[in-house]
Scaffold this motif. Structure first.
Motif, mmCIF file in Angstrom:
data_model
loop_
_atom_site.group_PDB
_atom_site.id
_atom_site.type_symbol
_atom_site.label_atom_id
_atom_site.label_comp_id
_atom_site.label_asym_id
_atom_site.label_seq_id
_atom_site.Cartn_x
_atom_site.Cartn_y
_atom_site.Cartn_z
ATOM 1 N N SER A 48 0.821 -1.214 0.000
ATOM 2 C CA SER A 48 0.000 0.000 0.000
ATOM 3 C C SER A 48 0.854 1.262 0.000
ATOM 4 N N ARG A 49 2.125 1.153 0.375
ATOM 5 C CA ARG A 49 3.031 2.300 0.400
ATOM 6 C C ARG A 49 4.024 2.250 -0.761
ATOM 7 N N THR A 50 3.693 1.547 -1.818
ATOM 8 C CA THR A 50 4.598 1.391 -2.953
ATOM 9 C C THR A 50 4.990 2.730 -3.556
ATOM 10 N N GLY A 51 4.035 3.649 -3.708
ATOM 11 C CA GLY A 51 4.326 4.950 -4.322
ATOM 12 C C GLY A 51 5.404 5.729 -3.598
ATOM 13 N N PRO A 52 5.213 6.036 -2.302
ATOM 14 C CA PRO A 52 6.258 6.775 -1.564
ATOM 15 C C PRO A 52 7.602 6.043 -1.532
ATOM 16 N N ARG A 53 7.540 4.739 -1.395
ATOM 17 C CA ARG A 53 8.796 3.977 -1.353
ATOM 18 C C ARG A 53 9.515 4.027 -2.702
ATOM 19 N N LEU A 54 8.757 3.970 -3.789
ATOM 20 C CA LEU A 54 9.366 4.047 -5.114
ATOM 21 C C LEU A 54 10.039 5.392 -5.308
#
Length: 589
Positions: A48-54
């Motif tokens: 669910s936190r893929t965007g910020p982590r990317l």
């Protein structure tokens, strides 16, 4: 910083505990120690936190200290420094001089370059030599087992480094499988049998996968076993057995010139300059493998001196040898009479030396064996550094305390190659070209220019913009030259635009952007001209590989991106941020 139920001391605890744990272990925590994979709930939260982590990972760039000091600690034991420039030179020779010169020279001389095939080897050799200059400087400054993976992590960021690492590992796995299959074919030839006679036919399997090759599997396992038991012993075995290759090559050159006829060199360019460069893109495969020598820098006693001597020296000698061997072939027999599958053997048979085919087969067999040996060394080290970053499970980063070698990483690449070699025919493996290698070489040359002209703490923003602009024009103009050449134009207008653009952008970089960093000991001469030329030549040769190669490259890259988003991204994010938190706790304490 976000956290998913993680203990910030986890990374440090793993390392300290690892000092007392057995090397031969097998648990979930060894493969997936990151908080994101602790349970299914943690993994769903991570996704669910893929965007910020990317975004975090796209902006992340490693440092020299991280690659040389922090990451090796995750292996629990160090790789042993036991190699000299002499070892590296022969490792370069053993990794490069394999089947390429024996297999593809006749094919490309007959159907593409004609008697000008030595020029194809010279063009491909120039590109390879330029890349070896770049690798030598990086390996001197950053003597890491990661090779190009480490260089790209430092200068271009983790994401591009991951794509490069995944592509070069894929190329290495398939290349090793192809070498092992060829080993079986040449061994059958030495026994006076048909190439497929030692394989098991399985009619229930699909065509291309129905000739099972247990001998290839045994050869791969044998070579990796030698590599596992010690780097020094493998190096010694390599340079001693390479003397056989030198003897075979010497025989081919001397005997070939004795039976040479200069009249066979006409017409010199039966397919024009285009045929020469099309052949150059294919024969480049005969030079691949030298980059694996850079992964041995962490095990070299004096990498700043020994890597440039060993790498550049071996590639210079190999280029000369290849050009002379190609010249011998087309002077012995007319190019349109060459056998595309066994050119040297048939050419000697036509000269009344039928027995020479066994000598050629023996030389090729030895070359393939040392190619597999050095490949097992290099691929194991490359995989070790990737595992140290947690892009693949850190279990494969562990170094055995007694042998000083990455046993698990070597077994991983060997077993993967063995599975491919057991089922896949050479026709299937041949569809994998050198496009990944050329792509990575171009990226590493670009990274060297970034390293020389950009220092994140010093470079003014205005100079950064200039650097980005000139580099973008260098890459775009190089792509333009390649695209125009391969579109079969009748005019010259495209070259009149793209080639001056490349020259002016390289000149602009030299004149308007001051260098921010000097090499520590050994550096590429004529910067930015030689690295810029390396970018141009690699992209030019990439463009000559054909549509199918780019389709394969695109499909493989898409699969690699899926793995990165689902696994690699979250593992590296956790590993990086846990280490940062651990260091912060130490500072506060």
């Amino acid at each position: 910083m976000e956290a998913i139920g993680g203990d910030v001391s986890h990374g440090a605890a793993s390392i300290s505990a690892g000092e007392e744990r057995s090397y031969w272990r097998w648990s979930k925590n060894d493969f997936f120690p990151e908080p994101s994979f602790r349970n299914w709930g943690a993994y769903r939260a991570a996704l669910s936190r893929t965007g910020p982590r990317l975004r975090d990972r796209l902006l992340h760039r490693s440092t020299d200290a991280a690659e040389l000091l922090a990451l090796p600690r995750r292996s629990e034991h160090g790789l042993r420094r036991c190699l000299s420039w002499w070892d590296l030179a022969w490792l370069g020779f053993g990794s490069v001089v394999g089947t390429g010169i024996f297999v593809i020279t006749g094919q490309e001389a007959r159907f593409a370059a004609g008697p000008a095939i030595p020029l194809s080897y010279a063009a491909a050799g120039l590109s390879a030599l330029l890349s070896s200059f770049v690798y030598a400087e990086f390996a001197s400054d950053v003597p890491s087992a990661g090779g190009s993976f480490s260089y790209l992590r430092i200068e271009l960021g983790e994401f591009l480094a991951y794509l490069a690492a995944a592509n070069i590992l894929l190329e290495a796995l398939v290349g090793a499988a192809g070498l092992a299959r060829s080993w079986t074919s040449y061994f059958a030839t030495l026994l006076g049998r048909e190439p497929d006679s030692l394989r098991i036919h399985a009619p229930a399997l699909a065509a291309g996968f129905d000739l099972l090759d247990p001998i290839a599997v045994v050869v791969l396992i044998a070579c990796s076993s030698v590599a596992i038991f010690g780097t020094r012993g493998t190096s010694t075995l390599n340079w001693i057995t390479s003397l056989l290759s030198v003897a075979v090559i010497g025989f081919i050159i001397v005997a070939g010139f004795i039976h040479a006829d200069p009249a066979n060199l006409a017409p010199l360019f039966p397919n024009g300059a285009k045929g020469v460069f099309e052949a150059a893109a294919v024969v480049y495969w005969a030079y691949t493998g030298f980059d694996m020598v850079a992964t041995m820098a962490e095990e070299t006693r004096n990498p700043a001196r020994d890597v440039p001597l060993g790498l550049v020296g071996s590639m210079s000698a190999i280029t000369v040898v290849y050009c002379v061997m190609a010249l011998v072939l087309v002077m012995m027999q007319r190019f349109d009479q060459l056998d595309p599958n066994a050119a040297y053997a048939v050419a000697f048979a036509a000269a009344g030396m039928k027995w020479a085919k066994y000598l050629v087969a023996l030389g090729a067999l030895k070359g393939m064996t040392t190619g597999l040996l050095v490949g097992a060394l290099g691929q194991g080290r490359y995989t070790t550094q990737i595992a140290r970053t947690h892009m693949i499970p850190p279990y494969f980063a562990l170094v055995h305390p007694k042998t000083g070698t990455p046993v698990y990483a070597t077994l991983l690449v060997t077993m993967s190659s063995a599975c491919i070699a057991f089922f896949s025919s050479l026709d299937v493996l041949a569809t994998v070209s050198s496009i990944s290698t050329l792509f990575i070489f171009a990226l590493v040359a670009l990274a060297l220019l970034v390293r020389r002209y950009y220092n994140r703490e010093v470079t003014p923003r205005a100079n950064l913009f200039k650097l980005v602009f000139f580099l973008a024009v260098i890459v775009a103009s190089s792509v333009g030259v390649s695209a125009y050449w391969n579109s079969n134009p009748k005019g010259w207008i495209g070259y009149a635009i793209t080639m001056p653009l490349w020259f002016l952008s390289t000149l602009g970089l030299a004149v308007f952007v001051p260098q921010q960093r000097a090499p520590k000991v050994w550096g590429v001469p004529l910067v930015p001209w030689l690295p810029s030329l390396s970018i141009a030549t690699n992209l030019f040769l990439m463009g000559s590989l054909g549509y199918e190669a780019f389709v394969r490259f695109g499909i493989c890259t898409a699969v690699m991106l899926v793995y990165y988003v689902l696994v690699g991204l979250h593992a590296t994010y956790d590993a990086a941020h846990e280490e940062n938190d651990t260091e912060a706790i130490k500072v506060e304490a």
